[in-house]
Design a protein around this motif. Structure first.
Motif, PDB file in Angstrom:
ATOM      1  N   ASP A  53      -9.579   5.484  -6.522  1.00 29.29           N
ATOM      2  CA  ASP A  53      -9.333   4.664  -7.705  1.00 29.29           C
ATOM      3  C   ASP A  53      -8.881   3.269  -7.253  1.00 29.29           C
ATOM      4  O   ASP A  53      -8.210   3.115  -6.231  1.00 29.29           O
ATOM      5  CB  ASP A  53      -8.246   5.272  -8.596  1.00 29.29           C
ATOM      6  CG  ASP A  53      -8.756   6.437  -9.416  1.00 29.29           C
ATOM      7  OD1 ASP A  53      -9.987   6.576  -9.559  1.00 29.29           O
ATOM      8  OD2 ASP A  53      -7.921   7.213  -9.924  1.00 29.29           O
ATOM      9  N   VAL A  54      -9.256   2.257  -8.023  1.00 32.35           N
ATOM     10  CA  VAL A  54      -8.854   0.880  -7.736  1.00 32.35           C
ATOM     11  C   VAL A  54      -7.871   0.444  -8.808  1.00 32.35           C
ATOM     12  O   VAL A  54      -8.164   0.497  -9.998  1.00 32.35           O
ATOM     13  CB  VAL A  54     -10.078  -0.062  -7.710  1.00 32.35           C
ATOM     14  CG1 VAL A  54      -9.640  -1.503  -7.501  1.00 32.35           C
ATOM     15  CG2 VAL A  54     -11.052   0.358  -6.625  1.00 32.35           C
ATOM     16  N   LEU A  55      -6.683   0.011  -8.380  1.00 32.25           N
ATOM     17  CA  LEU A  55      -5.622  -0.421  -9.293  1.00 32.25           C
ATOM     18  C   LEU A  55      -5.482  -1.935  -9.228  1.00 32.25           C
ATOM     19  O   LEU A  55      -5.483  -2.512  -8.147  1.00 32.25           O
ATOM     20  CB  LEU A  55      -4.289   0.215  -8.920  1.00 32.25           C
ATOM     21  CG  LEU A  55      -4.246   1.733  -8.779  1.00 32.25           C
ATOM     22  CD1 LEU A  55      -2.849   2.174  -8.393  1.00 32.25           C
ATOM     23  CD2 LEU A  55      -4.662   2.396 -10.053  1.00 32.25           C
ATOM     24  N   THR A  56      -5.340  -2.560 -10.391  1.00 31.44           N
ATOM     25  CA  THR A  56      -5.117  -4.001 -10.487  1.00 31.44           C
ATOM     26  C   THR A  56      -3.876  -4.212 -11.340  1.00 31.44           C
ATOM     27  O   THR A  56      -3.819  -3.734 -12.473  1.00 31.44           O
ATOM     28  CB  THR A  56      -6.328  -4.697 -11.141  1.00 31.44           C
ATOM     29  OG1 THR A  56      -7.505  -4.310 -10.447  1.00 31.44           O
ATOM     30  CG2 THR A  56      -6.173  -6.198 -11.107  1.00 31.44           C
ATOM     31  N   PHE A  57      -2.900  -4.920 -10.792  1.00 26.52           N
ATOM     32  CA  PHE A  57      -1.648  -5.139 -11.517  1.00 26.52           C
ATOM     33  C   PHE A  57      -0.942  -6.381 -10.983  1.00 26.52           C
ATOM     34  O   PHE A  57      -1.147  -6.781  -9.836  1.00 26.52           O
ATOM     35  CB  PHE A  57      -0.725  -3.917 -11.401  1.00 26.52           C
ATOM     36  CG  PHE A  57      -0.400  -3.545  -9.986  1.00 26.52           C
ATOM     37  CD1 PHE A  57       0.741  -4.021  -9.370  1.00 26.52           C
ATOM     38  CD2 PHE A  57      -1.236  -2.715  -9.255  1.00 26.52           C
ATOM     39  CE1 PHE A  57       1.041  -3.686  -8.064  1.00 26.52           C
ATOM     40  CE2 PHE A  57      -0.947  -2.363  -7.955  1.00 26.52           C
ATOM     41  CZ  PHE A  57       0.195  -2.858  -7.356  1.00 26.52           C
ATOM     42  N   PRO A  58      -0.103  -7.016 -11.816  1.00 27.36           N
ATOM     43  CA  PRO A  58       0.675  -8.159 -11.338  1.00 27.36           C
ATOM     44  C   PRO A  58       1.924  -7.684 -10.604  1.00 27.36           C
ATOM     45  O   PRO A  58       2.538  -6.683 -10.962  1.00 27.36           O
ATOM     46  CB  PRO A  58       1.052  -8.890 -12.626  1.00 27.36           C
ATOM     47  CG  PRO A  58       1.085  -7.818 -13.663  1.00 27.36           C
ATOM     48  CD  PRO A  58       0.051  -6.809 -13.250  1.00 27.36           C
ATOM     49  N   GLN A  59       2.243  -8.415  -9.543  1.00 32.72           N
ATOM     50  CA  GLN A  59       3.480  -8.146  -8.817  1.00 32.72           C
ATOM     51  C   GLN A  59       4.033  -9.488  -8.362  1.00 32.72           C
ATOM     52  O   GLN A  59       3.370 -10.215  -7.621  1.00 32.72           O
ATOM     53  CB  GLN A  59       3.240  -7.240  -7.617  1.00 32.72           C
ATOM     54  CG  GLN A  59       4.515  -6.874  -6.903  1.00 32.72           C
ATOM     55  CD  GLN A  59       4.270  -6.046  -5.668  1.00 32.72           C
ATOM     56  OE1 GLN A  59       3.242  -6.171  -5.039  1.00 32.72           O
ATOM     57  NE2 GLN A  59       5.223  -5.207  -5.328  1.00 32.72           N
ATOM     58  N   ALA A  60       5.225  -9.799  -8.818  1.00 35.37           N
ATOM     59  CA  ALA A  60       5.845 -11.100  -8.572  1.00 35.37           C
ATOM     60  C   ALA A  60       4.915 -12.184  -9.102  1.00 35.37           C
ATOM     61  O   ALA A  60       4.578 -12.184 -10.271  1.00 35.37           O
ATOM     62  CB  ALA A  60       6.179 -11.276  -7.104  1.00 35.37           C
ATOM     63  N   ARG A  61       4.454 -13.101  -8.251  1.00 39.89           N
ATOM     64  CA  ARG A  61       3.555 -14.171  -8.707  1.00 39.89           C
ATOM     65  C   ARG A  61       2.105 -13.894  -8.336  1.00 39.89           C
ATOM     66  O   ARG A  61       1.261 -14.763  -8.478  1.00 39.89           O
ATOM     67  CB  ARG A  61       3.977 -15.486  -8.082  1.00 39.89           C
ATOM     68  CG  ARG A  61       5.335 -15.937  -8.527  1.00 39.89           C
ATOM     69  CD  ARG A  61       5.656 -17.263  -7.908  1.00 39.89           C
ATOM     70  NE  ARG A  61       7.054 -17.586  -8.140  1.00 39.89           N
ATOM     71  CZ  ARG A  61       7.685 -18.522  -7.492  1.00 39.89           C
ATOM     72  NH1 ARG A  61       7.071 -19.233  -6.578  1.00 39.89           N
ATOM     73  NH2 ARG A  61       8.950 -18.764  -7.749  1.00 39.89           N
ATOM     74  N   ASP A  62       1.816 -12.721  -7.813  1.00 43.05           N
ATOM     75  CA  ASP A  62       0.473 -12.381  -7.362  1.00 43.05           C
ATOM     76  C   ASP A  62      -0.141 -11.300  -8.230  1.00 43.05           C
ATOM     77  O   ASP A  62       0.558 -10.552  -8.900  1.00 43.05           O
ATOM     78  CB  ASP A  62       0.519 -11.858  -5.916  1.00 43.05           C
ATOM     79  CG  ASP A  62       1.080 -12.882  -4.945  1.00 43.05           C
ATOM     80  OD1 ASP A  62       0.743 -14.063  -5.091  1.00 43.05           O
ATOM     81  OD2 ASP A  62       1.843 -12.485  -4.048  1.00 43.05           O
ATOM     82  N   VAL A  63      -1.455 -11.209  -8.183  1.00 45.75           N
ATOM     83  CA  VAL A  63      -2.168 -10.101  -8.802  1.00 45.75           C
ATOM     84  C   VAL A  63      -2.652  -9.231  -7.655  1.00 45.75           C
ATOM     85  O   VAL A  63      -3.375  -9.693  -6.768  1.00 45.75           O
ATOM     86  CB  VAL A  63      -3.360 -10.595  -9.654  1.00 45.75           C
ATOM     87  CG1 VAL A  63      -4.168  -9.413 -10.148  1.00 45.75           C
ATOM     88  CG2 VAL A  63      -2.862 -11.424 -10.807  1.00 45.75           C
TER      89      VAL A  63
END
Length: 126
Positions: A53-63
């Motif tokens: 599975d591929v997860l995409t999420f924001p973390q701090a100032r990055d995606v």
């Protein structure tokens, strides 16, 4: 010990992989609808993820875009956590952080400045 499960809750996996400090922070991110699994927005922390599975999420100032490689049994050390995923879009290195604005000498006058200003004004009035 038992083998790692085939599927795992997404909030638990994000916590095992050390993307978030607590599981509740990971659950809040998912509940807010900020996580995508294979391009589909997910809003429930109980959604199960599996390898590939591929997860995409924001973390701090990055995606972050990561591919799930394995399921973890526990929240272990960083090296163990890094073995759980492949980073598809590593964060770009940033330059120096912008500094806070510095005092440029302007702003509120000091008592000495105020007295000098008042002296010039009193000279003008007379």
């Amino acid at each position: 010990m038992a083998d790692a499960p085939d599927k795992l809750r997404v909030d638990k996996w994000l916590w095992h992989a050390r993307f978030f400090k607590t599981r509740s922070i990971a659950a809040k991110l998912v509940s807010a609808g900020k996580l995508r699994v294979n391009g589909q927005p997910i809003a429930k922390p109980a959604y199960t993820v599996s390898p590939e599975d591929v997860l995409t999420f924001p973390q701090a100032r990055d995606v972050r875009v990561v591919k799930v490689i394995a399921m973890g049994e526990r929240r272990g050390p960083a090296l163990e956590a890094q073995a759980l995923y492949e980073d598809l879009a590593p964060p770009e290195p940033r330059g120096a952080e912008p500094q806070a604005p510095r005092y440029d000498g302007g702003g509120r006058p000091t008592k000495k400045d105020r007295r000098a200003w008042q002296q010039t004004r009193s000279d003008m009035v007379e």
